[in-house]
Design a protein around this motif. Structure first.
Motif, short mmCIF file in Angstrom:
data_model
loop_
_atom_site.label_atom_id
_atom_site.label_comp_id
_atom_site.label_asym_id
_atom_site.label_seq_id
_atom_site.Cartn_x
_atom_site.Cartn_y
_atom_site.Cartn_z
N ARG A 114 10.12 1.53 0.66
CA ARG A 114 10.20 1.44 -0.92
C ARG A 114 10.37 2.98 -0.59
O ARG A 114 11.63 2.88 -2.02
CB ARG A 114 8.59 1.28 -0.81
CG ARG A 114 8.25 -0.41 -1.11
CD ARG A 114 6.83 -0.86 -2.43
NE ARG A 114 6.07 0.27 -1.13
CZ ARG A 114 4.81 -0.36 -0.29
NH1 ARG A 114 5.63 -1.38 0.22
NH2 ARG A 114 4.36 0.49 0.53
N ARG A 174 14.54 2.20 -1.71
CA ARG A 174 14.36 2.28 -3.05
C ARG A 174 13.92 0.88 -3.78
O ARG A 174 14.92 0.13 -4.58
CB ARG A 174 15.37 2.37 -3.63
CG ARG A 174 15.68 3.77 -4.04
CD ARG A 174 14.57 4.53 -4.51
NE ARG A 174 15.44 6.34 -4.33
CZ ARG A 174 14.11 7.23 -3.25
NH1 ARG A 174 13.03 6.36 -3.13
NH2 ARG A 174 14.80 8.99 -3.80
N LEU A 175 13.68 0.06 -2.49
CA LEU A 175 13.35 -1.28 -2.19
C LEU A 175 11.97 -1.65 -3.42
O LEU A 175 11.28 -0.76 -3.34
CB LEU A 175 13.49 -2.40 -1.23
CG LEU A 175 14.09 -2.88 -0.79
CD1 LEU A 175 13.50 -2.66 0.73
CD2 LEU A 175 15.59 -3.46 -1.03
N SER A 176 11.72 -3.23 -3.90
CA SER A 176 11.37 -3.47 -5.24
C SER A 176 9.66 -3.23 -4.06
O SER A 176 9.58 -3.77 -2.87
CB SER A 176 11.34 -4.26 -5.70
OG SER A 176 11.49 -5.91 -4.51
N ARG A 177 9.05 -2.92 -4.85
CA ARG A 177 7.53 -3.41 -3.77
C ARG A 177 7.46 -4.78 -3.70
O ARG A 177 7.47 -5.39 -1.81
CB ARG A 177 6.33 -3.40 -4.36
CG ARG A 177 5.17 -3.24 -4.03
CD ARG A 177 3.72 -3.27 -5.04
NE ARG A 177 2.78 -3.38 -3.87
CZ ARG A 177 1.86 -2.21 -3.34
NH1 ARG A 177 3.24 -1.07 -3.08
NH2 ARG A 177 1.32 -1.86 -2.74
N GLU A 178 7.87 -5.72 -4.01
CA GLU A 178 7.92 -7.01 -3.64
C GLU A 178 8.99 -7.55 -2.26
O GLU A 178 8.20 -8.42 -1.34
CB GLU A 178 8.89 -8.28 -4.63
CG GLU A 178 8.26 -9.48 -4.12
CD GLU A 178 9.26 -10.73 -5.63
OE1 GLU A 178 9.62 -11.31 -5.42
OE2 GLU A 178 8.55 -10.41 -6.40
N ALA A 179 9.93 -6.76 -2.58
CA ALA A 179 11.65 -7.12 -1.60
C ALA A 179 10.31 -6.34 -0.15
O ALA A 179 10.75 -6.41 1.48
CB ALA A 179 12.53 -6.63 -1.91
#
Length: 177
Positions: A29, A33-38
């Motif tokens: 994260r 900069r990945l989404s929380r879901e990913a």
């Protein structure tokens, strides 16, 4: 956190596993900069690999070889993991990212294969991994039963679905046993 824990220290094993998976999710994260879901999905996939390492591997959560990654992805997952081919394609990349995390954070044991070799073992296995995840000949007994139930329209992941699926196989009332 110590990454080689005695087999009889279940609480320590669980703490180390959770610490690594959670740290990996945060690292993804914050750095990618990945989404929380990913990031949570990737951490969950890493958790599967860590569970495999504890239950089937050598138990050393910081020591990884290309052979172990290949065994996890092409041996254990197709036998045990009930995930569709459509939903499993990201797993090898997530495992590659997990080994990147271990290396970047200084958590990868010196006894491990080099990070580039680990990454390649995971990513190079992707096509075969997806194929084997859908190959009934690769399924273990439990996965084959769940897949068979799904093929006939039963959701065997819940008690009601398992009951409906197994109903025709139950002996009649009063049958000997």
């Amino acid at each position: 956190v110590q990454l080689m824990i005695r087999d009889d220290d279940e609480a320590g094993l669980e703490r180390a596993r959770d610490w690594l998976a959670d740290g990996f999710g945060r690292w993804l994260r914050d750095g990618s900069r990945l989404s929380r879901e990913a990031a949570d999905e990737a951490a969950s996939d890493a958790g599967l690999a860590l569970d495999w390492k504890l239950g089937y591997g050598d138990g050393h959560l910081g020591r990884w070889t290309a052979g172990e990654i290949t065994e996890f992805l092409l041996g254990w997952c197709p036998r045990k993991l009930s995930v569709s081919q459509e939903d499993c394609a990201a797993i090898p990349g997530n495992i590659a990212s997990f080994t990147d995390y271990l290396a970047a954070e200084g958590l990868l044991s010196r006894e491990s294969d080099p990070p580039a070799v680990l990454r390649a073992a995971a990513t190079d296995a992707t096509a075969e991994f997806v194929t084997q995840m859908g190959n009934p000949a690769s399924f273990g007994m439990a996965k084959a039963l769940f897949a068979g139930a799904a093929e006939y329209g039963y959701d065997a992941t819940g008690e009601a679905g398992r009951g409906a699926w197994s109903g025709p196989f139950d002996p009649p009332h009063g049958a000997g046993g």
